[in-house]
Design a protein around this motif. Structure first.
Motif, PDB file in Angstrom:
ATOM      1  N   PRO A   1      -5.925  -4.999  -1.232  1.00 25.11           N
ATOM      2  CA  PRO A   1      -5.463  -5.351  -2.713  1.00 25.11           C
ATOM      3  C   PRO A   1      -4.690  -4.553  -3.201  1.00 25.11           C
ATOM      4  CG  PRO A   1      -7.907  -4.659  -2.421  1.00 25.11           C
ATOM      5  CD  PRO A   1      -7.412  -4.844  -1.107  1.00 25.11           C
ATOM      6  N   LEU A   2      -4.896  -3.150  -2.932  1.00 27.42           N
ATOM      7  CA  LEU A   2      -3.867  -2.050  -3.662  1.00 27.42           C
ATOM      8  C   LEU A   2      -2.599  -2.297  -2.998  1.00 27.42           C
ATOM      9  CD1 LEU A   2      -3.213   0.463  -4.950  1.00 27.42           C
ATOM     10  CD2 LEU A   2      -4.291   1.830  -2.637  1.00 27.42           C
ATOM     11  N   LEU A   3      -2.311  -2.533  -2.032  1.00 28.22           N
ATOM     12  CA  LEU A   3      -0.784  -2.794  -1.484  1.00 28.22           C
ATOM     13  C   LEU A   3      -0.269  -4.148  -1.980  1.00 28.22           C
ATOM     14  CD1 LEU A   3      -1.151  -1.223   2.233  1.00 28.22           C
ATOM     15  CD2 LEU A   3       0.029  -0.187   0.293  1.00 28.22           C
ATOM     16  N   ALA A   4      -1.141  -5.067  -1.823  1.00 29.72           N
ATOM     17  CA  ALA A   4      -0.483  -6.311  -2.438  1.00 29.72           C
ATOM     18  C   ALA A   4      -0.264  -6.126  -3.780  1.00 29.72           C
ATOM     19  CB  ALA A   4      -1.806  -7.386  -2.180  1.00 29.72           C
ATOM     20  N   ALA A   5      -1.186  -5.549  -4.613  1.00 31.76           N
ATOM     21  CA  ALA A   5      -0.740  -5.546  -6.121  1.00 31.76           C
ATOM     22  C   ALA A   5       0.368  -4.406  -6.426  1.00 31.76           C
ATOM     23  CB  ALA A   5      -2.020  -4.844  -6.869  1.00 31.76           C
ATOM     24  N   VAL A   6       0.633  -3.373  -5.608  1.00 30.27           N
ATOM     25  CA  VAL A   6       1.772  -2.576  -5.883  1.00 30.27           C
ATOM     26  C   VAL A   6       3.051  -3.316  -5.264  1.00 30.27           C
ATOM     27  CG1 VAL A   6       2.778  -0.268  -5.042  1.00 30.27           C
ATOM     28  CG2 VAL A   6       0.134  -0.657  -5.754  1.00 30.27           C
ATOM     29  N   LYS A   7       2.762  -3.951  -4.126  1.00 27.26           N
ATOM     30  CA  LYS A   7       4.086  -4.798  -3.833  1.00 27.26           C
ATOM     31  C   LYS A   7       4.670  -5.624  -4.475  1.00 27.26           C
ATOM     32  CE  LYS A   7       5.725  -6.985   0.548  1.00 27.26           C
ATOM     33  NZ  LYS A   7       6.258  -8.130  -0.124  1.00 27.26           N
ATOM     34  N   GLU A   8       3.861  -6.394  -5.418  1.00 25.29           N
ATOM     35  CA  GLU A   8       4.087  -7.497  -6.366  1.00 25.29           C
ATOM     36  C   GLU A   8       4.967  -6.633  -7.407  1.00 25.29           C
ATOM     37  OE1 GLU A   8       2.267 -11.029  -9.206  1.00 25.29           O
ATOM     38  OE2 GLU A   8       0.970  -9.843  -7.998  1.00 25.29           O
ATOM     39  N   VAL A   9       4.528  -5.647  -8.068  1.00 27.53           N
ATOM     40  CA  VAL A   9       4.871  -4.851  -9.211  1.00 27.53           C
ATOM     41  C   VAL A   9       6.387  -4.330  -8.782  1.00 27.53           C
ATOM     42  CG1 VAL A   9       5.056  -2.947 -10.702  1.00 27.53           C
ATOM     43  CG2 VAL A   9       2.963  -4.602 -10.193  1.00 27.53           C
ATOM     44  N   ALA A  10       6.382  -3.941  -7.338  1.00 23.59           N
ATOM     45  CA  ALA A  10       7.637  -3.097  -6.829  1.00 23.59           C
ATOM     46  C   ALA A  10       8.750  -4.090  -6.730  1.00 23.59           C
ATOM     47  CB  ALA A  10       7.237  -2.557  -5.487  1.00 23.59           C
ATOM     48  N   GLY A  11       8.720  -5.473  -6.645  1.00 21.02           N
ATOM     49  CA  GLY A  11       9.650  -6.395  -6.449  1.00 21.02           C
ATOM     50  C   GLY A  11      10.621  -6.082  -5.243  1.00 21.02           C
ATOM     51  N   ARG A  12      11.722  -5.922  -5.420  1.00 23.44           N
ATOM     52  CA  ARG A  12      12.847  -5.750  -4.416  1.00 23.44           C
ATOM     53  C   ARG A  12      12.863  -4.360  -3.966  1.00 23.44           C
ATOM     54  NH1 ARG A  12      18.232  -9.208  -5.771  1.00 23.44           N
ATOM     55  NH2 ARG A  12      17.144 -11.144  -6.109  1.00 23.44           N
ATOM     56  N   THR A  13      12.011  -3.403  -4.341  1.00 25.32           N
ATOM     57  CA  THR A  13      11.956  -1.862  -3.957  1.00 25.32           C
ATOM     58  C   THR A  13      11.286  -1.903  -2.646  1.00 25.32           C
ATOM     59  OG1 THR A  13      12.238  -1.269  -6.305  1.00 25.32           O
ATOM     60  CG2 THR A  13      11.579   0.589  -4.299  1.00 25.32           C
ATOM     61  N   PRO A  14      11.812  -1.365  -1.628  1.00 28.17           N
ATOM     62  CA  PRO A  14      10.850  -1.475  -0.319  1.00 28.17           C
ATOM     63  C   PRO A  14       9.779  -0.486  -0.529  1.00 28.17           C
ATOM     64  CG  PRO A  14      13.216  -1.125   0.184  1.00 28.17           C
ATOM     65  CD  PRO A  14      12.871  -0.849  -1.450  1.00 28.17           C
ATOM     66  N   LEU A  15       8.484  -1.119   0.073  1.00 29.07           N
ATOM     67  CA  LEU A  15       7.073  -0.401  -0.144  1.00 29.07           C
ATOM     68  C   LEU A  15       6.736   0.007   1.268  1.00 29.07           C
ATOM     69  CD1 LEU A  15       4.934   0.434  -1.880  1.00 29.07           C
ATOM     70  CD2 LEU A  15       3.845  -1.872  -1.453  1.00 29.07           C
ATOM     71  N   LEU A  16       6.423   1.220   1.399  1.00 30.43           N
ATOM     72  CA  LEU A  16       5.651   1.944   2.433  1.00 30.43           C
ATOM     73  C   LEU A  16       4.315   2.459   2.220  1.00 30.43           C
ATOM     74  CD1 LEU A  16       8.890   2.689   2.440  1.00 30.43           C
ATOM     75  CD2 LEU A  16       8.414   3.670   4.764  1.00 30.43           C
ATOM     76  N   VAL A  17       3.560   2.629   3.252  1.00 33.10           N
ATOM     77  CA  VAL A  17       2.356   3.334   3.105  1.00 33.10           C
ATOM     78  C   VAL A  17       2.186   4.785   3.902  1.00 33.10           C
ATOM     79  CG1 VAL A  17       1.124   2.067   4.811  1.00 33.10           C
ATOM     80  CG2 VAL A  17      -0.346   2.894   2.828  1.00 33.10           C
ATOM     81  N   LYS A  18       1.667   5.592   3.158  1.00 32.36           N
ATOM     82  CA  LYS A  18       1.421   7.005   3.922  1.00 32.36           C
ATOM     83  C   LYS A  18       0.053   7.142   4.548  1.00 32.36           C
ATOM     84  CE  LYS A  18       2.961  11.610   3.754  1.00 32.36           C
ATOM     85  NZ  LYS A  18       3.957  12.733   3.225  1.00 32.36           N
ATOM     86  N   ILE A  19      -0.108   7.468   5.745  1.00 33.42           N
ATOM     87  CA  ILE A  19      -1.509   7.541   6.357  1.00 33.42           C
ATOM     88  C   ILE A  19      -1.787   8.858   6.928  1.00 33.42           C
ATOM     89  CG2 ILE A  19      -1.515   4.948   6.998  1.00 33.42           C
ATOM     90  CD1 ILE A  19      -1.008   5.946   9.815  1.00 33.42           C
ATOM     91  N   ALA A  20      -3.027   9.288   7.094  1.00 32.86           N
ATOM     92  CA  ALA A  20      -3.480  10.447   7.475  1.00 32.86           C
ATOM     93  C   ALA A  20      -3.339  10.587   9.153  1.00 32.86           C
ATOM     94  CB  ALA A  20      -5.011  10.969   6.941  1.00 32.86           C
ATOM     95  N   PRO A  21      -3.368  11.851   9.493  1.00 33.51           N
ATOM     96  CA  PRO A  21      -3.457  11.991  10.931  1.00 33.51           C
ATOM     97  C   PRO A  21      -4.820  11.918  11.518  1.00 33.51           C
ATOM     98  CG  PRO A  21      -3.044  14.073   9.743  1.00 33.51           C
ATOM     99  CD  PRO A  21      -3.071  13.103   8.839  1.00 33.51           C
ATOM    100  N   ASP A  22      -5.901  12.067  10.524  1.00 32.49           N
ATOM    101  CA  ASP A  22      -7.323  12.120  10.798  1.00 32.49           C
ATOM    102  C   ASP A  22      -7.961  10.740  10.931  1.00 32.49           C
ATOM    103  OD1 ASP A  22      -7.014  15.089  10.560  1.00 32.49           O
ATOM    104  OD2 ASP A  22      -6.878  14.607   8.280  1.00 32.49           O
ATOM    105  N   LEU A  23      -7.327   9.627  10.860  1.00 33.74           N
ATOM    106  CA  LEU A  23      -7.664   8.283  10.951  1.00 33.74           C
ATOM    107  C   LEU A  23      -8.082   8.144  12.463  1.00 33.74           C
ATOM    108  CD1 LEU A  23      -5.269   5.824   9.021  1.00 33.74           C
ATOM    109  CD2 LEU A  23      -7.937   6.506   8.606  1.00 33.74           C
ATOM    110  N   ALA A  24      -9.156   7.358  12.606  1.00 30.89           N
ATOM    111  CA  ALA A  24      -9.638   7.036  14.021  1.00 30.89           C
ATOM    112  C   ALA A  24      -8.510   5.936  14.712  1.00 30.89           C
ATOM    113  CB  ALA A  24     -10.757   6.359  14.241  1.00 30.89           C
TER     114      ALA A  24
END
Length: 350
Positions: free
Chosen positions: A198-221
Motif C-alpha cells: 500500500p505504501l508503494l502504490a500510494a506513492v506511485k499514484e502521487v508520483a505520476g510520470r516520475t519513475p519510482l524505485l524502492v531501496k532495500i536493505a542487504p540484511d533482508l532474507a
C-alpha cells in the motif's frame, strides 16, 4: 594528492565536521556558474560509449552518488561537475528534523568503511523542493530519496511518504522510497510486503510520470528479497536500488551502532544484485550500491545486471575526482573489450 591530505589531515578531524565543511565548499561552488561549467567540461562524463538510458531517463554514465551525502539538495550540481552521472539527494522527510544526537558518523580506516547513524537529518521536503525547482546550471540527473519522518507513527507512514512525494516528484528525474535505513526506529518493518504494497502504490499514484524505485536493505532474507522483487514488478515500479547500509558487523572491529557502508558490504551487495537479476531479468532497472570502490567493482556490477551503480564511501576515501576517474577508465574498458556502448555490458554474466 587527496590520499595524502586525507591520511595526514582530514582523518584527524571529526568525520561529520569535515562533511559539513565539504558541503559548504560545494555550495559555494554552486553559486559560481563559470567555474562550475568549466569543472563540468573537464570532469563530467562526455564519452558516447558511457551513455545509457534507464526508466526513460538519459544518463551520461553509469556511476552516480548515493543518497546520504547531499541530504538537502544543496550541491548536486557541483557534485555532477566533479564527474557523477547522477546525484541522489536526501533522504528527505516530509517534516524537517535534526536527526540523531552526535557523534553519529564514524570512519573505519582499516576496513575502508563508514558507520553512520545520522537519522535522516534534513530541512524537510518543502525546503528541498525550493532548491530543486531552480533552473540547473549544468546538466545533471537528480534522484530524490524520501523517508519517514521519525515522529510519525508507523500507522501514518503512507500519508507521510505521500506528502513528501507530492512536493518533490515534480522536480525529480526519479523518486526513491527508502524503507531500509537502520537509523529510524521501525522503518525497516515497512519492507514487509503486506506493509510495502500500500505504501508503494500510494506513492506511485502521487508520483505520476516520475519513475519510482524502492531501496532495500542487504540484511533482508533471500525470500524477502524475492518477495519485494515480485511486488516491484507487479506494481510496475521503475526499479530497485540494492542495497542500503547494513547492521551486520562481520569483518569490522567497531561496536558503534548504525549503518555500515564501504568495503565490508561489497560481497552481500553483489549477492543481492545477482538474486534480483535472476528473479526479475530485465523487467526492472537495478541500481547497485554498496562497497563500490573502483572501476573493477563498477564493471562487475554491470556484468551482473545493474544498469546504474552508485557509491558514497568510495568518494570519502578517494576524493572529489573519484567518479571522473572511474568513468574514464570505464570508457577505455568498454572499447578494449570490443563493445560500442556500456549498454552491451549489462547482464553479460547474469
Amino acid at each position: 594528492m587527496y590520499r595524502f591530505v586525507f591520511t595526514q589531515v582530514l582523518r584527524r578531524f571529526d568525520a561529520e565536521a569535515v562533511h559539513h565543511l565539504t558541503l559548504r565548499l560545494l555550495r559555494l561552488l554552486a553559486v559560481l556558474p563559470f567555474v562550475k561549467r568549466v569543472l563540468h567540461d573537464l570532469f563530467a562524463p562526455h564519452d558516447e560509449a558511457l551513455r545509457i538510458q534507464a526508466f526513460g531517463v538519459h544518463f551520461p554514465g553509469p556511476l552516480g552518488l548515493a543518497a546520504g551525502f547531499d541530504k538537502d539538495a544543496g550541491c548536486f550540481e557541483s557534485l555532477a561537475a566533479f564527474g557523477f552521472s547522477h546525484v541522489e539527494v536526501g533522504t528527505v522527510t516530509a517534516q524537517a528534523q535534526p536527526g540523531n544526537p552526535r557523534p553519529r558518523l564514524f570512519r573505519l580506516l582499516e576496513s575502508r568503511a563508514i558507520i553512520n547513524r545520522m537519522g535522516f537529518n534534513n530541512a524537510g521536503a518543502a525546503a528541498a523542493a525550493r532548491r530543486l525547482r531552480k533552473p540547473r546550471g549544468v546538466p545533471v540527473v537528480v534522484g530524490v530519496n524520501i523517508g519517514k519522518t521519525k515522529v510519525v507513527p508507523e500507522a501514518e507512514a503512507v500519508q507521510d511518504y505521500v506528502a513528501s512525494a507530492r512536493q518533490l516528484a515534480p522536480f525529480a528525474d526519479y523518486l526513491v522510497v527508502n524503507v531500509s535505513s537502520p537509523n529510524t526506529p521501525g522503518l525497516r518493518n515497512l519492507q514487509a510486503v503486506e506493509l510495502l504494497r500500500p505504501l508503494l502504490a500510494a506513492v506511485k499514484e502521487v508520483a505520476g510520470r516520475t519513475p519510482l524505485l524502492v531501496k532495500i536493505a542487504p540484511d533482508l532474507a533471500d525470500e524477502d528479497i524475492d518477495a519485494v522483487a515480485e511486488l516491484a514488478v507487479d506494481l510496475g515500479l521503475a526499479g530497485i536500488i540494492a542495497t542500503n547500509t547494513t547492521i551486520a558487523r562481520a569483518g569490522v572491529s567497531s561496536t558503534e551502532t548504525g549503518g555500515l557502508s564501504g568495503r565490508p558490504l561489497k560481497q552481500r551487495s553483489l549477492e543481492v544484485l545477482r538474486r534480483l537479476r535472476k528473479k526479475t531479468g530485465d523487467r526492472l532497472t537495478l541500481v547497485s550500491v554498496g562497497g563500490v570502490e573502483d572501476v573493477d567493482d563498477v564493471w562487475e556490477r554491470l556484468l551482473a545486471g545493474a544498469t546504474l551503480v552508485q557509491g558514497y564511501t568510495g568518494l570519502i576515501y578517494e576524493g572529489p575526482l573519484w567518479a571522473s576517474r572511474i568513468h574514464r577508465r570505464l570508457a577505455r574498458r568498454v572499447r578494449r573489450h570490443g563493445y560500442t556502448t556500456i549498454r552491451e555490458v549489462i547482464g553479460k554474466t547474469a
